[in-house]
Scaffold this active site. Structure first.
Site, mmCIF file in Angstrom:
data_model
loop_
_atom_site.group_PDB
_atom_site.id
_atom_site.type_symbol
_atom_site.label_atom_id
_atom_site.label_comp_id
_atom_site.label_asym_id
_atom_site.label_seq_id
_atom_site.Cartn_x
_atom_site.Cartn_y
_atom_site.Cartn_z
ATOM 1 C CD GLU B 47 -41.298 -53.479 -43.350
ATOM 2 O OE1 GLU B 47 -42.040 -54.419 -43.635
ATOM 3 O OE2 GLU B 47 -40.697 -52.798 -44.193
ATOM 4 C CG ASP B 58 -46.177 -60.495 -47.385
ATOM 5 O OD1 ASP B 58 -45.142 -59.836 -47.575
ATOM 6 O OD2 ASP B 58 -47.001 -60.230 -46.489
#
Lengths: 390, 257
Positions: B47, B58
């Site tokens: 990723e 995040d």
């Protein structure tokens, strides 16, 4: 879709709005949408909302004619006095609605973001009244700029979390509140402070704020003024403007939103996706969000509510920018002529009016200005600015 | 069927549990070298984060990496140029936020990523209901759009999300943003809900930080995604060799349960 009616089924106002959130938050948004739609159609909820605003929130706020300012500017100016509402601004309308809804959904806790602290204080106030636990996220820079508001929130029993990520201001406080919400959607409502975020927030917050415009429409009738030529309000995310515009969207009144020149999402932004919505955003050539620059922490936001982006795109409302210097002059002007010290945010609307009078606004034009908040919170900052200390 | 579906389907059919580390593009000048270290350590796919100023999904570690990458001048164009110059031999999946690809232009972004050898994309703030325009651009470019199932996703919605996910399904192990945590959280339950409706490989991520967690994840799922724990090491200055060794540890835990 009627002007300022409900958004479409995907939460869109024209090309703007929608629900751009992580999958973890989608069920909570769907639950909220259903809960708000049911509550807003329930006469008992609506009655409790209005009664709470009356008995606790200080509503209705008056419409005040401003004769000396009118004479100075050659206009006929009336002010909707949200500065007289409990906690000193229109923010109370939204938080009363959202905290009642929180309780109705069976949740015991609210989280909120705040910039200048107005929405944080309002949320802490409404949460205290209903006995809800309250956590407010505030950019670390803003906790220093607005130290007293931090203490106010703490007095009201809220916990204030300084946000140290990104630019440490309002947009980062929103990011952090969204991140927190992912971890606690089960028992916590995110009491967002403006007509922004994922569907249904922009619609819901506008509906809770439309009491401003609905009251003002009736009050101007009673004063024999009728529908004004112009309705003007300051715009950060745009909740006070959305609220007052909603009362006049179906009239010929010209609607004007005043942004900070350094945070002008309509004037200098481009379409994009942030904080769960598609709207106009300040961003660079690669779509990285830029920081807004404004004298007022409450307008220090790089975006704008999606319905405003739509009203601008369709031309139903105009959005203009004013500079920090014009804002200070506007604040002084209203204070000296009418004995009302407006918040720095609100002073943006005054500043535009002062500049437009005699130019684009012909003599005798009737204007309703939404005085969204009082200036007490800004007095120390204004003193320093006027003395040339910063 | 996209190329990513074929590649990851073949991996699963071959009996290999996938290890998918995450790296933020541009986090360090040697990030291309770090990608090679991930492959050498035993990654089956990677990723690759494209930095965004406001990464809503995040936690602090990947936020820090994004800001570091942006401060170093990383852009969409610089990332695809670097990726196009590498020959890694494993599928790459871009992870970024809607505004990055919306602003670049959906078709243009999907096309550029695919030309650079990227086979899939994860846009965590793109919910199923908003997928339309992007997924059409992705499908046209053979760029697989990977969707996430969260612990809060109701059963009837799981089927709709999984049906539209390409390559693999991202099984979020917990209601949290990215960042190291303990245990497998709700990972097993989420994978079971995915498996009940589809054969698409399910990879567990969010809070998977250690070899033990990677092992536990791949006992119930087809793969494990490790992000913040690795990025923390990169931010703290680990050499490519040290990064490779960390990934090797994850690999061994997965392969020798």
């Amino acid at each position: 879709m009627s002007v300022m009616g409900p958004p479409d089924g995907r939460g869109r106002f024209g090309d703007f709005g929608g629900r751009f959130v992580p999958e973890a938050l989608v069920p909570a948004c769907l639950e909220l949408e259903a809960a708000f739609a049911a509550a807003w159609a329930d006469p008992a909820f609506v009655a409790e909302f209005h009664e709470t605003l009356r008995l606790f929130g200080g509503r209705p706020t008056p419409v005040t004619p401003l004769p000396r300012l009118s004479e100075r500017l050659g206009l006929r100016v009336y002010a909707k006095r949200e500065d007289l509402a409990h906690t000193g601004s229109h923010k109370i309308n939204n938080v009363v609605g959202q905290t009642l809804l929180t309780r109705r959904m069976g949740k015991g806790r609210v989280i909120a973001e705040t910039g200048a602290g107005q929405h944080g204080v309002a949320t802490a106030t409404a949460a205290a009244r209903l006995g809800l636990e309250c956590t407010v996220f505030m950019g670390e820079v803003d906790t220093r700029r607005q130290e007293l508001n931090v203490f106010r929130m703490e007095l009201l029993g809220a916990r204030v979390v300084p946000v140290t990520s990104g630019s440490r201001t309002l947009k980062d406080a929103v990011n952090e509140a969204l991140r927190e919400w992912v971890t606690c959607v089960e028992d916590t409502h995110y009491c967002i402070g403006s007509v922004m975020g994922p569907h249904p927030f922009p619609w819901m917050v506008r509906e809770f704020q439309r009491v401003i415009g609905d009251e003002a429409r009736t009050q101007l009738e009673e004063l024999g003024v009728g529908v004004p030529d112009v309705v003007v309000a300051c715009v950060g995310g745009g909740s006070n403007a959305a609220g007052v515009f909603a009362g006049f969207a179906d009239t010929p009144a010209r609607l004007v939103g005043v942004e900070a020149a350094g945070g002008s999402a309509i004037g200098h932004g481009a379409p994009g996706v942030l904080h769960g919505m598609r709207s106009m955003l300040l961003q660079d050539e690669y779509g990285q969000i830029e920081e807004a620059q404004s004298i007022s922490a409450g307008l220090d936001y790089p975006g704008i509510g999606p319905e405003h982006a739509h009203l601008a795109a369709t031309g139903r409302a105009n959005y203009v920018g004013v500079s920090d210097d014009e804002v200070l002059a506007g604040l002084t002007l209203l204070s000296e002529t009418e004995g009302i010290i407006p918040a720095l945010e609100t002073a943006h609307a005054v500043a535009w009016l002062a500049g437009a009078a005699g130019n684009e606004l012909a003599a005798g034009t009737t204007v309703l200005i939404n005085l969204s908040g009082r200036g007490d919170k800004d007095v120390a900052q204004v003193r320093a600015l006027l003395r040339g200390e910063r | 069927m996209t190329t990513l579906d074929e590649r990851l389907g073949a991996l699963r059919d071959g009996g290999r549990r996938a290890l998918v580390p995450y790296l933020m593009a541009g986090v360090r000048p040697d990030w291309g070298r770090l990608l090679e270290a991930l492959v050498a350590g035993g990654a089956d796919a990677i990723e690759v984060g494209l930095p965004f100023s406001d990464p809503m999904m995040d936690g602090p570690v990947i936020q820090e990496a994004a800001l570091a990458a942006l401060a170093a001048g990383t852009t969409f164009d610089s990332v695809v140029a670097e990726l196009a110059s590498l020959d890694l031999g494993v599928p790459l999946v871009a992870m970024t936020y809607c505004n990055v690809v919306y602003h670049y232009g959906l078709e243009r972004a999907a096309g550029r990523l695919r030309e650079a050898g990227v086979l899939g994309a994860i846009l965590p703030d793109l919910a199923l209901e908003e997928l339309g325009e992007w997924s059409a651009a992705g499908d046209d470019a053979d760029l697989a759009t990977v969707l996430m199932v969260a612990p809060a996703t109701p059963p009837e919605r799981v089927a709709a999300v999984v049906e539209r996910s390409r390559g693999f399904v991202y099984a979020a192990a917990r209601m949290a943003v990215t960042g190291a945590a303990d245990g497998l959280g709700d990972g097993a339950a989420v994978v079971a809900r995915i498996r009940a409706v589809s054969r698409t490989p399910a990879y567990v991520g969010i809070g998977i930080a250690s070899p033990e967690q990677a092992r536990a994840a791949t006992r119930v799922a087809d793969g494990a995604i490790v992000g913040s724990a690795l990025v923390r090491r990169v931010l703290d200055g680990s050499s490519p060799e040290e990064v490779q060794s960390f990934v090797r540890g994850l690999r061994e835990a997965i392969d020798h349960p």
